[in-house]
Design a protein around this motif. Sequence first.
Motif, short mmCIF file in Angstrom:
data_model
loop_
_atom_site.label_atom_id
_atom_site.label_comp_id
_atom_site.label_asym_id
_atom_site.label_seq_id
_atom_site.Cartn_x
_atom_site.Cartn_y
_atom_site.Cartn_z
N PHE A 4 0.84 -1.20 0.00
CA PHE A 4 0.00 0.00 0.00
C PHE A 4 0.88 1.25 0.00
O PHE A 4 1.85 1.34 0.74
CB PHE A 4 -0.91 -0.01 1.24
CG PHE A 4 -2.03 0.98 1.17
CD1 PHE A 4 -3.24 0.63 0.59
CD2 PHE A 4 -1.87 2.27 1.66
CE1 PHE A 4 -4.28 1.55 0.52
CE2 PHE A 4 -2.91 3.19 1.59
CZ PHE A 4 -4.12 2.83 1.01
N ASN A 5 0.52 2.25 -0.83
CA ASN A 5 1.30 3.48 -0.94
C ASN A 5 0.53 4.65 -0.32
O ASN A 5 -0.46 5.13 -0.89
CB ASN A 5 1.61 3.75 -2.42
CG ASN A 5 2.29 5.10 -2.62
OD1 ASN A 5 2.73 5.74 -1.68
ND2 ASN A 5 2.35 5.52 -3.88
N ALA A 6 1.00 5.11 0.84
CA ALA A 6 0.31 6.19 1.56
C ALA A 6 0.25 7.49 0.76
O ALA A 6 -0.60 8.34 1.02
CB ALA A 6 1.01 6.44 2.90
N ILE A 25 -5.25 11.70 4.78
CA ILE A 25 -4.75 10.32 4.80
C ILE A 25 -3.42 10.21 4.05
O ILE A 25 -2.69 9.23 4.19
CB ILE A 25 -5.81 9.32 4.28
CG1 ILE A 25 -5.37 7.89 4.61
CG2 ILE A 25 -6.08 9.52 2.78
CD1 ILE A 25 -6.44 6.86 4.60
N GLN A 26 -3.06 11.24 3.27
CA GLN A 26 -1.74 11.24 2.62
C GLN A 26 -0.65 11.79 3.56
O GLN A 26 0.52 11.82 3.18
CB GLN A 26 -1.79 12.09 1.34
CG GLN A 26 -2.47 11.40 0.17
CD GLN A 26 -3.99 11.50 0.22
OE1 GLN A 26 -4.56 12.24 1.02
NE2 GLN A 26 -4.67 10.76 -0.64
N ALA A 96 -1.86 4.05 6.82
CA ALA A 96 -2.74 4.59 5.76
C ALA A 96 -3.66 3.50 5.23
O ALA A 96 -4.85 3.74 4.97
CB ALA A 96 -1.90 5.17 4.64
N GLU A 97 -3.13 2.27 5.09
CA GLU A 97 -3.94 1.16 4.59
C GLU A 97 -5.10 0.84 5.55
O GLU A 97 -6.25 0.68 5.13
CB GLU A 97 -3.06 -0.09 4.42
CG GLU A 97 -3.81 -1.32 3.94
CD GLU A 97 -2.90 -2.54 3.80
OE1 GLU A 97 -1.99 -2.73 4.63
OE2 GLU A 97 -3.09 -3.30 2.84
N LEU A 276 9.42 12.89 5.70
CA LEU A 276 9.95 13.34 4.42
C LEU A 276 9.23 12.60 3.29
O LEU A 276 8.99 13.17 2.22
CB LEU A 276 11.46 13.09 4.36
CG LEU A 276 12.23 13.87 3.31
CD1 LEU A 276 12.04 15.36 3.46
CD2 LEU A 276 13.71 13.51 3.35
N ASP A 277 8.84 11.34 3.55
CA ASP A 277 8.08 10.58 2.54
C ASP A 277 6.79 11.31 2.17
O ASP A 277 6.44 11.40 0.99
CB ASP A 277 7.72 9.18 3.08
CG ASP A 277 8.89 8.21 2.98
OD1 ASP A 277 9.85 8.51 2.26
OD2 ASP A 277 8.83 7.14 3.64
N ALA A 278 6.07 11.83 3.16
CA ALA A 278 4.80 12.51 2.89
C ALA A 278 5.00 13.80 2.11
O ALA A 278 4.09 14.29 1.44
CB ALA A 278 4.08 12.82 4.21
#
Length: 425
Positions: A4-6, A25-26, A96-97, A276-278
């Motif tokens: 799953f990709n947030a 949710i992102q 997130a999933e 940092l991913d978000a």
Amino acid sequence: MSDFNANNPANESWLEISKDSDFSIQNIPFGIIKRKNGNISVASRLGEQAIDLNALFEAGLLNGLGFDASDFSSHSLNSMMIKGKKASRALRNRIAELFSKENNEIQGNDELIKRVLVAVSEVENLMPVEIGDYTDFYSSIEHATNVGTMFRDPNNALLPNWKYIPVGYHGRASSIILSGEEIHRPKGQQKPKDDEPPVFGPCKLLDFELEMAFITYDGKPLGKSISTAEAEDYIFGMVLFNDWSARDIQKWEYVPLGPFLAKNFASSISAWIVTLDALEPFRVAGPEQDPKVFPYLEYKGDKNIDINLEVYIQPEGSTESKICSSNYKYMYWNQNQQLAHHTINGCNINAGDMYASGTISGKDKSSYGSMLELSWKGTQPLTLDDGSERKFIQDGDTVVMKGFSTKDGVRVGFGEVRTKVKPAV
Ligand code: MN
């Protein structure tokens, strides 16, 4: 492990989240909450709900990610962060999933929902990390130019090293405080008149600095450096950062070793660490760097981030006035360069270290990130919405900073960092 990709902009939650919430949710940020029953746990946030990760773990919903119960019942994010980027990325995607519309592991189970979700109004946020070391950079060219113009020479505003070195200094970690905590106006030595001796008393030129800070994972051992290409593997996330500054104390004390008591009485941070991913979807190109930087500071790709930043002053008993709109994308030196420079001599870094950007100003006068610049050393007072004037920050004022990114209908933000100034004691 699920794939799953947030960050997918199409993700929607079964929880109701307002379109203008920073905590979509992102986002899926990380923080520490204290519940009314006294329980402290690692948490995330969706809209106006905090997600108790300790409760999620106990329910068996975070299995197989490499974490232990103690990582989520901890009073700081450090033990979770020590597991590194791969683990925290998988954790964020899993959260997130669990809260996405298609997933039924929590959705519809009222008893479970009661255990894992709690209204943010019902919890207290605690300091998210134990900060080992704190560094403050000086990486906005507009800010450095404004300060150089005011205090030195408009024709040579930038010092000769500025475009070669991401200038920084080691600050004080112990006095970094959480949004909501009040501060007292600092006292100290000042030298208001050039031809008279210094005086001692409450600071008269109290200022904020609009900054953002990144927080690292454990780095490499002492003696090894981190390249610009590797930097992101070592950066966990970011917070809003108000680097409180006493300009009159600073002016008298800073020669020759730099800031000291003018800066170490307090710096305030926002409560939720946005990963940092978000922030990846909001990458943009940085400004052109001329002269060419040394090879160890060269980088590939878009390394700046488009984050709208706002500063408000709320006088005692009045409403807040917006006094500044800036953006993190204006930074001359990016995070990758800051971390590569910081470690090029072999300096080691640790999980929970904090690296502030320096005051973030833009070209436009309304984007200046300090009162020093906004009021141009106190020569051009600002008028607030209630009619009162400000050259610097007064007792009773609350300074609020907000930050958020938007793109493709997705909003990821930081909430706010809010600090009230009380009189000197
Ligand atoms: Mn600063």
